[in-house]
Design an enzyme around this catalytic site. Structure first.
Site, PDB file in Angstrom:
ATOM      1  N   ASP A  57      10.018  -3.805  -6.936  1.00  0.00           N
ATOM      2  CA  ASP A  57       8.949  -3.368  -6.035  1.00  0.00           C
ATOM      3  C   ASP A  57       9.226  -3.967  -4.661  1.00  0.00           C
ATOM      4  O   ASP A  57       9.304  -5.199  -4.513  1.00  0.00           O
ATOM      5  CB  ASP A  57       7.576  -3.816  -6.544  1.00  0.00           C
ATOM      6  CG  ASP A  57       6.446  -3.147  -5.771  1.00  0.00           C
ATOM      7  OD1 ASP A  57       5.956  -2.115  -6.243  1.00  0.00           O
ATOM      8  OD2 ASP A  57       6.080  -3.670  -4.700  1.00  0.00           O
TER       9      ASP A  57
ATOM     10  N   ASN B 213       5.456   0.831   6.633  1.00  0.00           N
ATOM     11  CA  ASN B 213       5.075   2.213   6.933  1.00  0.00           C
ATOM     12  C   ASN B 213       4.009   2.276   8.025  1.00  0.00           C
ATOM     13  O   ASN B 213       4.085   3.090   8.953  1.00  0.00           O
ATOM     14  CB  ASN B 213       4.552   2.907   5.670  1.00  0.00           C
ATOM     15  CG  ASN B 213       5.659   3.586   4.879  1.00  0.00           C
ATOM     16  OD1 ASN B 213       6.741   3.824   5.392  1.00  0.00           O
ATOM     17  ND2 ASN B 213       5.394   3.875   3.628  1.00  0.00           N
TER      18      ASN B 213
ATOM     19  N   ASP C  97      11.262   5.249   4.883  1.00  0.00           N
ATOM     20  CA  ASP C  97      12.234   6.040   4.116  1.00  0.00           C
ATOM     21  C   ASP C  97      13.637   5.442   4.212  1.00  0.00           C
ATOM     22  O   ASP C  97      14.376   5.407   3.222  1.00  0.00           O
ATOM     23  CB  ASP C  97      12.252   7.482   4.617  1.00  0.00           C
ATOM     24  CG  ASP C  97      10.967   8.230   4.288  1.00  0.00           C
ATOM     25  OD1 ASP C  97      10.182   7.732   3.451  1.00  0.00           O
ATOM     26  OD2 ASP C  97      10.737   9.313   4.877  1.00  0.00           O
TER      27      ASP C  97
ATOM     28  N   GLU D 249       7.355   2.747  -3.697  1.00  0.00           N
ATOM     29  CA  GLU D 249       8.397   1.752  -3.471  1.00  0.00           C
ATOM     30  C   GLU D 249       8.814   1.065  -4.764  1.00  0.00           C
ATOM     31  O   GLU D 249       9.417  -0.013  -4.741  1.00  0.00           O
ATOM     32  CB  GLU D 249       7.912   0.709  -2.453  1.00  0.00           C
ATOM     33  CG  GLU D 249       6.793  -0.207  -2.939  1.00  0.00           C
ATOM     34  CD  GLU D 249       5.395   0.383  -2.736  1.00  0.00           C
ATOM     35  OE1 GLU D 249       4.434  -0.404  -2.692  1.00  0.00           O
ATOM     36  OE2 GLU D 249       5.277   1.622  -2.612  1.00  0.00           O
TER      37      GLU D 249
END
Length: 411
Positions: A255, A263, A272, A298
């Protein structure tokens, strides 16, 4: 009309129909260039056979030289169509090599004067291209396309029956009339090659398209690794095989740390890039037999068959260290990403994929709680006794699974 001439008329008709059907298939699937090449090959063959059948009615330059040059070119294009289908590059010189050999040989008067010699050369060139096409299909046998095998057989049978056409050509050159059994065999094989060939070529293209769609449905479009669906389906099979062979299986759950804040602060494009960069790092560290996938967001998972806890922990630490050492551009800022990892392995309590995921998820939760950027292993239970069925020692009560307090932190 002689029976031999009827044979040529039937051959022309069948080849033209086959080419038309393949052309229609190509019009529905323009991206498949091999269909257009196969259609062109059948059309070339139809014209070549028509010119040969007109022997004595048109100049020899057309019925002998041009006709057989077209015929050998048709086989060359057919071979190239198979190469295109298999993803190999074009060889224009080799496609026309048969025609060049034919025309060069005919430039020798002693050879040109013997009709049987000409027929044998055409037969040899056609056989070579047919067998080469079958060999190309054989080379690509790793791709599970059922129509591949009968098409290989059809090409080999076609090559084996090409010598039967020599007496027909000899009859056109004033030789003895061909035996009706030979004529019938040629007609039957021509029908078989055209009908079955067109059907199998079309089936091969449809099977390839269906396979690509299936493979696409099992990939994560952003990162290119397996998706959750593929992981759950293939992972269960990997664990089943490992249990039968008595081998251990480990699971790593990744993770990315503070991914939401990346983000929010730098935009989804940077997020991304971070996901793709992590996949590049992870996939270079795992083994060829390992299954790596993006479960969503993620979160990633990696199933390691025939891997002990120590091997799995070493791989996890390599991935974590290498990812933490990377730097990412976010405008004028250089970012460093980290990842937390939870590890579980098959044992008495965790003997299938769902239980491994639960144990790894709890270990991952502890890694997050203890400061992130670390690898934590779930507690290990004694292995299942030999001869017991899978899951027979595992309680269905979720409280019996290892809790996060039972996990062990590594490094």
């Amino acid at each position: 009309m002689s029976l031999d001439l009827q044979t040529f008329i039937i051959g022309v008709f069948m080849l033209a129909i086959a080419g038309a059907l393949l052309l229609l298939s190509w019009l529905h699937h323009r991206s498949n260039k091999s269909l257009a090449q196969w259609a062109f090959a059948f059309f070339l063959g139809a014209v070549g056979i028509a010119l040969i059948g007109a022997r004595g009615r048109i100049p020899d330059a057309w019925s002998i030289l041009a006709a057989n040059a077209l015929l050998t070119s048709a086989y060359g294009v057919m071979w190239q169509g198979v190469r295109t289908f298999e993803g190999h590059r074009s060889h224009p010189a080799l496609i026309g090599a048969g025609a060049v050999i034919w025309l060069t040989a005919c430039a020798v008067p002693a050879f040109y004067a013997v009709g049987t010699a000409r027929a044998l050369l055409i037969m040899a060139i056609s056989m070579a291209y047919s067998l080469a096409a079958a060999a190309e299909l054989w080379r690509g046998r790793g791709e599970p396309l059922p129509a591949r095998w009968p098409l290989i057989v059809i090409l080999i049978v076609h090559a084996a029956t090409l010598p039967l056409r020599v007496p027909l050509v000899s009859a056109l050159n004033g030789g003895p009339q061909t035996h009706p059994l030979v004529v019938g065999s040629v007609i039957f094989e021509t029908l078989l090659f055209c009908i079955c060939g067109v059907y199998l070529l079309g089936s091969l293209s449809k099977e390839r398209l269906a396979l690509r769609h299936e493979q696409t449905s099992l990939l994560d479009p952003l990162t290119g690794v397996a998706n959750r669906r593929a992981f759950l389906g293939q992972g269960a099979k990997i664990i089943d095989r490992a249990e039968i062979s008595g081998q251990p299986t480990a699971l790593l759950l990744f993770d990315l740390d503070r991914f939401k804040s990346v983000n929010d602060q730098y935009g989804h494009a940077t997020g991304d890039d971070l996901l793709r960069a992590f996949c590049r790092v992870a996939t270079t560290k795992i083994r060829r037999t390992d299954l790596f996938a993006r479960l969503g967001g993620e979160e990633f998972a990696c199933l390691l068959p025939n891997a002990s806890q120590s091997v799995a922990m070493a791989i996890a630490e390599e991935i974590r260290n290498d990812f933490a050492a990377m730097k990412f551009d976010a405008g004028s800022t250089r970012l460093a990403g980290t990842v937390s990892v939870g590890m579980s392995a098959t044992d008495r309590l965790n003997s299938d994929l769902p239980s491994l995921l639960i144990a790894a998820d709890r270990a991952l939760y502890r890694a997050k709680q203890e400061g992130r950027n670390r690898v934590v292993a779930a507690a290990f239970s004694p292995p299942v006794l030999r001869g017991r069925r899978r899951g027979s020692l595992r309680s269905d009560n979720p409280d019996t699974y290892p809790s996060s307090s039972d996990s062990q932190q590594v490094g």
